[in-house]
Design an enzyme around this catalytic site. Structure first.
Site, short mmCIF file in Angstrom:
data_model
loop_
_atom_site.label_atom_id
_atom_site.label_comp_id
_atom_site.label_asym_id
_atom_site.label_seq_id
_atom_site.Cartn_x
_atom_site.Cartn_y
_atom_site.Cartn_z
CD GLU A 1 50.66 35.55 35.55
OE1 GLU A 1 51.83 35.96 35.56
OE2 GLU A 1 49.75 36.08 36.20
CG ASN B 1 43.85 42.80 28.28
OD1 ASN B 1 44.44 42.00 29.01
ND2 ASN B 1 42.62 42.57 27.81
#
Ligand SMILES: Cc1cc2nc3c(=O)[nH]c(=O)nc-3n(C[C@H](O)[C@H](O)[C@H](O)COP(=O)(O)OP(=O)(O)OC[C@H]3O[C@@H](n4cnc5c(N)ncnc54)[C@H](O)[C@@H]3O)c2cc1C
Ligand SMILES: Cc1cc2nc3c(=O)[nH]c(=O)nc-3n(C[C@H](O)[C@H](O)[C@H](O)COP(=O)(O)OP(=O)(O)OC[C@H]3O[C@@H](n4cnc5c(N)ncnc54)[C@H](O)[C@@H]3O)c2cc1C
Lengths: 399, 381
Positions: A244, A385
């Site tokens: 992904e 992140n």
């Protein structure tokens, strides 16, 4: 070392460009370029055209429709698709569950699912996240208890993208309550029509309805829908999440959005001057372009290096692509909104059948703010992140 | 498209890396800096022996036929070592001037002497008022029979204190900032009327202020077309910037490695400070900045030879922006993550930080190149 492309590579790029720009309906591509919502049918139509040419699942094993492309071909394919504003083949199908079944599934599952997944005859959604389990996914609590030839599934998934369109859901479920948290998880394919499944929409801050809660109440799932081995689901999930990350850089999408920003900045005037001629604006834009060019090359470096790694082992450097790719995409949505200026304020609801209200201000204004709002998601999903930073700190820097 | 080095390039990299790892160990570097020139003549001879000084020149001229990738390999390694010798001034800058601006006859005399280490070069383009604009030239060149007479002052001439020959930009005609009317003159450092004052720079190199009073240069000693030399200067500048980008990667990656190593060993609060997530994430951001810069340094290397000057400048400007911004981030964070020790001359990381900071000031900083790129319309259609 050589950064130039061979004539064959360039010819492939041309071929991809021609295909995406002539075969995929303009109306669908316009919606993507303008940041409007796609219908289920749009996504299905586009993917079936690609699949008709063998281009929906080029990265799959050859026997299931893969193309054995070089990294450069794969890169051109993605880049041209994004530059042409063609919707990606449904990632839940082609990048997530497809490769998992192709790699870890049994023959019967491959035969039953892979061709339909590739052609979007079956629409899958991703049932990983739960209310109590986001970044700490392995803490998930949806359970599957064995009962003869069936599992009985109870629990809740959330943030399930486009579950309202889905025929099937692939789920991580807990099959061993006693084991360490990563070791008691299994990977199940569940028919969304099964009794006991309820889907409740969640509206996102842009006004869109792309995510849902999915509830499981005594849902019976045949044991034959278990992928791979019981209690090994975490390994498959890690494999899936690694795939992904590389897809998420979307360099071509950002390039295309920059083109659009420049186009609109030539239409928007500040006094007598088009915004595009304002030096400060140009510098702001150029700064993003520099990072994007760097990311494009970083992506090519990561992809080129993947050939040297063991198959199926994601390069931790792909976390760089996730971090930078999402930051740059978000930066382009900021710029787009800044270009449009005050007219982003008017809210205009888009329905499946389109808009019925007339626009307030220029017709390109309505999607700028929603796109900006919606795009905050990309630094959150697919492993936030911060989680990517944890991965790099551990796997690359050894901290 | 291929990011791998070929066998010869790998061999070159291995040998230069090895040389730098042993000869440029941090304590040794301090000794070279203390030598009379501020660098090591012995090492210079070694570079000649290894073929590094003749590397970028055509074999027909007495060089080794290396291209931009070979130069990148050497400079990245030199960056890791914080090399003090005038390699950049002589071989990269001087070399580019000679390769692109010298006649066959000139090359036949110059290249063998550069390659054997007996000729040091410098490029004097800057003046007190010119800032980063090489076309801003007040120094004059006046024709006098078979010679040129130069008058003016050149500033911040890298390794101008030791150079045997100095390539000087001077104006034949036109206004102070006109691109037309400029020539490049190869001045003998010992010629009457040449005065130079050498001094150290912040990053441990040497530069010079050079005054030219009625300096005579033979008409044969010009580079490029007198009066029309800016295309040469641009080309040389772009190659030089690509070289600086490569060097920066060496500097940044060394800073990053040193910092990560320090995070693993420095103990506070009873554990290595690298276990604190606040520091881990900053080390990761340094890494991301470094890898983005590395990508653009590769891009610059590949585009340094591009024939279309606008495309070349676009790419080079973009690379200089990325390297400048990444370099500042990596450098500042390297110091911060070290705490007090990073502030000291004794410890190596500060020297890398200073080198990186000064590189941003060569041939235009990140802001200037961003403005250039913006003016050229960016990178993507
Ligand atoms: C629009 C959208 C679509 C989605 N689609 C799907 C889908 O289809 N299927 C699906 O399964 N999931 C989906 N998700 C869920 C997504 O994967 C999660 O949102 C994501 O994993 C983060 O989990 P969370 O939201 O619970 O945040 P949390 O995990 O609670 O995190 C909150 C904040 O803490 C930070 N954080 C958490 N742990 C750490 C740590 N160890 N160190 C440092 N910081 C940390 C996070 O980065 C974040 O900033 C979607 C999410 C969104 C927003
Ligand atoms: C110019 C200068 C003058 C000074 N003058 C004096 C003086 O006059 N008298 C005096 O007593 N001292 C003085 N100091 C010392 C100064 O107070 C210390 O440098 C400072 O406390 C940091 O300690 P350190 O250098 O050992 O770094 P460390 O404590 O080793 O820290 C290294 C890095 O780790 C980070 N870090 C440490 N712990 C954590 C944590 N728990 N979480 C997250 N990050 C962490 C720090 O922020 C730093 O980035 C001076 C320092 C300098 C540079």
């Amino acid at each position: 070392m050589d950064l130039s492309f061979t004539p064959e590579e360039r010819a492939f790029r041309e071929e991809a460009r021609r295909f995406f720009r002539t075969e995929i309906p303009q109306a669908i591509r316009d919606k993507v370029a303008e940041g409007r919502h796609l219908s289920r049918e749009d996504i299905v139509t586009s993917q079936r055209i690609m699949n008709g040419r063998g281009w929906a699942v080029p990265h799959w094993p050859r026997e299931w429709g893969g193309q054995d492309w070089s990294p450069i071909q794969t890169y051109f394919y993605q880049d041209e698709m994004q530059l042409a504003s063609v919707p990606s083949p449904l990632p839940f199908n082609v990048s997530m569950v497809g490769p998992v079944i192709a790699t870890f599934g049994n023959e019967a599952q491959k035969r039953a699912f892979l061709p339909k997944i590739a052609n979007l005859d079956i629409w899958f959604c991703q049932g990983f996240s739960e209310p109590g389990s986001g970044s700490d996914l392995a803490s998930l609590r949806t359970t599957a208890k064995r009962d003869g030839d069936e599992y009985i599934v109870n629990g809740q998934k959330t943030w399930t993208t486009l579950a309202q369109y889905a025929d099937w859901i692939f789920c991580l479920v807990r099959t061993d309550m006693a084991a360490k948290k990563q070791e008691g998880i299994s990977f199940l394919l569940i028919d969304m029509k099964s009794p006991g499944i309820t889907v409740r929409p969640i509206q996102t801050i842009d006004g869109g309805r792309e995510v849902n809660e999915v509830f499981f109440d005594e849902v019976r799932v045949p044991v034959s829908n278990l992928v791979g081995q019981e209690n090994k689901g975490w390994d498959y999930a890690k494999f899936l999440l690694g795939n992904e990350r590389t897809g998420i850089a979307r360099v071509g999408t950002s390039k295309e959005r920059i083109r659009r920003i420049k186009q609109l900045a030539a239409l928007e005037f500040v006094g007598d001057m088009p915004l595009i001629e304002d030096a400060r604006f140009r510098e702001k834009l150029a700064a993003v372009e520099v990072e994007l060019k760097a990311l494009e090359l970083t992506q090519l470096r990561v992809v080129a290096n993947e050939r040297k790694l063991a198959k199926g082992k994601p390069d931790p450097a792909s976390s760089i692509l996730k971090i930078k790719g999402s930051e740059i995409q978000q930066a382009t949505t900021e710029l787009l909104m800044d270009v449009v200026g005050p007219y982003v304020t008017a809210y205009r609801e888009e329905r499946e059948e389109g808009w019925n209200e007339p626009p307030v201000g220029p017709d390109y204004a309505a999607t700028a703010a929603p796109t900006y709002f919606n795009w905050r998601k990309i630094s959150i999903y697919g492993g936030s992140n911060e989680i990517q930073r944890n991965i790099i700190a551990k796997a690359i820097l050894g901290l | 498209m291929d990011f791998d080095l070929n066998d010869e390039q790998r061999l070159l990299k291995d040998s230069v890396d090895k040389l730098i790892a042993t000869e440029y160990e941090f304590e040794r570097r301090k000794r070279y800096a203390a030598e009379p020139d501020g660098w090591s003549r012995a090492l210079w001879a070694k570079y000649a022996e290894l073929g590094l000084l003749g590397l970028p020149f055509a074999e027909a001229d007495g060089g080794f036929g290396g291209g931009p990738v070979e130069t990148m390999i050497v400079l990245e390694s030199f960056g890791r070592g914080l090399v003090l010798e005038p390699y950049f001034a002589t071989v990269v800058l001087g070399g580019a001037l000679v390769r692109h601006g010298a006649s066959a006859a000139q090359r036949a005399t110059l290249v063998p002497r550069i390659a054997d280490g007996s000729l040091l070069l410098a490029f004097a383009w800057m003046e007190r008022q010119s800032r980063y604009n090489p076309a801003d030239v007040k120094t004059t060149a006046r024709r006098d029979g078979g010679a040129w007479i130069l008058n003016g002052e050149k500033s911040l001439v890298l390794h101008g204190d030791v150079a045997d020959k100095i390539a000087v930009t001077a104006r034949l005609s036109g206004n102070q900032r006109d691109r037309a009317g400029i020539g490049v003159f190869l001045v003998d450092a010992s010629a009457p009327g040449v005065q130079r004052r050498g001094y150290p720079t912040q990053d441990g190199l040497r530069s010079a202020e050079i005054t030219l009073v009625d300096v005579r240069v033979d008409a044969a000693d010009t580079l490029g077309e007198p009066g029309d030399a800016m295309t040469l200067v641009d080309r040389v500048t772009d190659e030089a910037i690509a070289g600086l980008c490569a060097e920066s990667i060496g500097v940044m990656s060394a800073m990053h490695e040193i910092t990560v190593e320090y995070l693993k060993t420095r103990q506070q609060f009873g554990r290595p400070i690298g276990t604190f997530q606040a520091l881990q994430h900053r080390a990761v951001d340094m890494f991301v900045a470094l890898e983005q810069a590395r990508s653009m340094a590769i891009f610059a290397t590949m585009m340094a030879g591009e024939a279309d000057p606008t495309e070349r400048r676009r790419a080079i400007a973009a690379a200089k922006v990325q390297v400048g911004r990444s370099g500042r981030k990596v450098g500042e964070e390297a110091i911060q993550l070290h705490g007090g020790i990073g502030m000291t001359m004794e410890y190596k990381v500060g020297h890398y930080f200073k080198r990186m900071t000064m590189i941003d000031r060569r041939f235009g900083d990140a802001d200037l190149h961003l403005a250039t790129l913006a003016r050229l319309g960016g990178l993507f259609g």
